[in-house]
Motif scaffolding. Structure first.
Motif, mmCIF file in Angstrom:
data_model
loop_
_atom_site.group_PDB
_atom_site.id
_atom_site.type_symbol
_atom_site.label_atom_id
_atom_site.label_comp_id
_atom_site.label_asym_id
_atom_site.label_seq_id
_atom_site.Cartn_x
_atom_site.Cartn_y
_atom_site.Cartn_z
ATOM 1 N N THR A 199 0.829 -1.213 0.000
ATOM 2 C CA THR A 199 0.000 0.000 0.000
ATOM 3 C C THR A 199 0.862 1.261 0.000
ATOM 4 O O THR A 199 0.493 2.271 -0.608
ATOM 5 N N ASN A 200 2.023 1.193 0.651
ATOM 6 C CA ASN A 200 2.983 2.300 0.642
ATOM 7 C C ASN A 200 3.399 2.626 -0.783
ATOM 8 O O ASN A 200 3.365 3.783 -1.216
ATOM 9 N N THR A 201 3.776 1.599 -1.533
ATOM 10 C CA THR A 201 4.241 1.799 -2.914
ATOM 11 C C THR A 201 3.124 2.340 -3.795
ATOM 12 O O THR A 201 3.344 3.227 -4.636
ATOM 13 N N ASN A 202 1.915 1.810 -3.628
ATOM 14 C CA ASN A 202 0.788 2.302 -4.428
ATOM 15 C C ASN A 202 0.399 3.716 -4.040
ATOM 16 O O ASN A 202 -0.077 4.490 -4.887
ATOM 17 N N LEU A 203 0.580 4.083 -2.764
ATOM 18 C CA LEU A 203 0.343 5.468 -2.355
ATOM 19 C C LEU A 203 1.308 6.402 -3.063
ATOM 20 O O LEU A 203 0.899 7.444 -3.606
ATOM 21 N N LEU A 204 2.600 6.035 -3.091
ATOM 22 C CA LEU A 204 3.584 6.851 -3.795
ATOM 23 C C LEU A 204 3.331 6.863 -5.299
ATOM 24 O O LEU A 204 3.682 7.816 -5.991
ATOM 25 N N ARG A 205 2.698 5.815 -5.795
ATOM 26 C CA ARG A 205 2.358 5.730 -7.219
ATOM 27 C C ARG A 205 1.312 6.772 -7.604
ATOM 28 O O ARG A 205 1.358 7.332 -8.708
#
Length: 337
Positions: free
Chosen positions: A89-95
């Protein structure tokens, strides 16, 4: 060069290394996901780098980690699954959002962790100073969201999902830390190796594998192996591992207060670097609200530091991971809140 000078130089090098890795990691991860739009594959590569790095450095004698056993892995698997969800979810948030949005929601975790600790773990209620600091964090976050011109439902859905999973992870990891006999590098090894095993499940559940195969078949993998994308992913993986090394080493080399101050400075550096290098940042009002949130984090950190009882005796290399070290897991921004 005298031994005291050598020691001071080594300590300074560790602190500078930690500061650079910590302040740059969120920006590098944003850079990586911008040019390599495959969050599942990106996180898997980060897990692979950290797992191999810990294993090789252990073999070379630079660090000690607990041996991998299936019995321990079975006990640790639920924690690794929550960890994977937090990083995913962290990576998708930054995405879908900028680094400033990530920092704001990351700074909200003490508020939810304090509530969860009180409700689910029967911990004492926060002190007045801690409670005030948490309110400042919340006020800054609300102000940021209210003034976010780049607000999208997708980005904030991932932000809420990240906030829930990272809070669950931090509370659950505290339970795991107290129940499993693992040192810090053993903790990193189990977390990343088990997360690497979980990764293929999410590739299929999210359908990302079809996007990867399509990109490979379309132009021979040109979009996957573009030089800029390759460098971005490589930097993300390397910095994700280095943050663990420098974080754990710096924590041993300097006092808890100095480490906390370094972490706070790192957050400010992240904001400054993100503003200077590109336009993927918040508005001036949003940046002010972000700084309010960070200041609330400073107050929170000071309040919980004062509340901690001093420990007897120096820390040992083989000691169990403490709950603050949870924030030094590769793939996360490893600055204290």
């Amino acid at each position: 060069m005298s031994s005291s000078s050598s020691s001071a130089y080594a300590t300074s090098s560790l602190v500078v290394g930690y500061a650079l890795c910590s302040s740059l990691l969120a920006v590098i991860n944003k850079f990586a996901i911008t040019y390599f739009n495959y969050p599942g594959l990106l996180t898997a590569l980060q897990y692979l780098t950290s797992t191999v790095g810990v294993y090789l450095l252990g073999k070379l004698g630079f660090l000690h980690h607990d041996a991998f056993t299936w019995d321990t892995a079975k006990k640790f698997l639920p924690a690794a699954a929550v960890f994977y969800l937090a990083i995913f979810t962290n990576t998708n948030l930054l995405r879908h959002a900028n680094v400033d949005t990530f920092i704001v929601f990351r700074s909200l975790t003490p508020l939810l962790v304090a509530i969860a600790d009180t409700v689910f773990r029967s911990q004492p209620r926060p002190s007045k100073l801690t409670f005030l600091s948490l309110l400042v964090i919340l006020a800054g976050a609300v102000g940021y969201v209210a003034n976010d011109s780049a607000f999208t439902l997708t980005a904030y859905s991932w932000a809420v999902a990240y906030l829930v999973t990272i809070t669950t992870e931090m509370v659950y990891i505290k339970h795991m830390v107290s129940s499993l006999e693992l040192n810090t590098w053993g903790f990193v090894l189990y977390n990343n190796l088990l997360s690497l095993m979980i990764a293929p499940i999410f590739w299929f559940l999210t359908g990302e594998y079809t996007d990867v195969f399509t990109a490979v078949n379309a132009n021979g993998g040109g979009s996957l192996f573009d030089p800029v994308a390759f460098c971005a992913v490589a930097l993300s993986c390397v910095f994700g591992f280095l943050i663990s090394f420098f974080g754990f080493a710096a924590r041993k080399a300097i006092s808890a207060t100095a480490f906390t101050v370094t972490g706070v400075v790192n957050k400010f550096l992240t904001v400054v670097i993100n503003v200077l290098i590109w336009d993927k940042h918040a508005s001036p009002v949003g940046l002010v609200c972000l700084l309010v949130t960070i200041c609330g984090g400073i107050g929170y950190q000071q309040s919980v530091t004062v509340a901690k009882k001093p420990t007897n005796g120096p820390s040992q290399d083989g000691e169990k991971v403490d709950e603050e070290s949870v924030e030094l897991i590769p793939g996360k921004v490893a600055t204290t809140v």
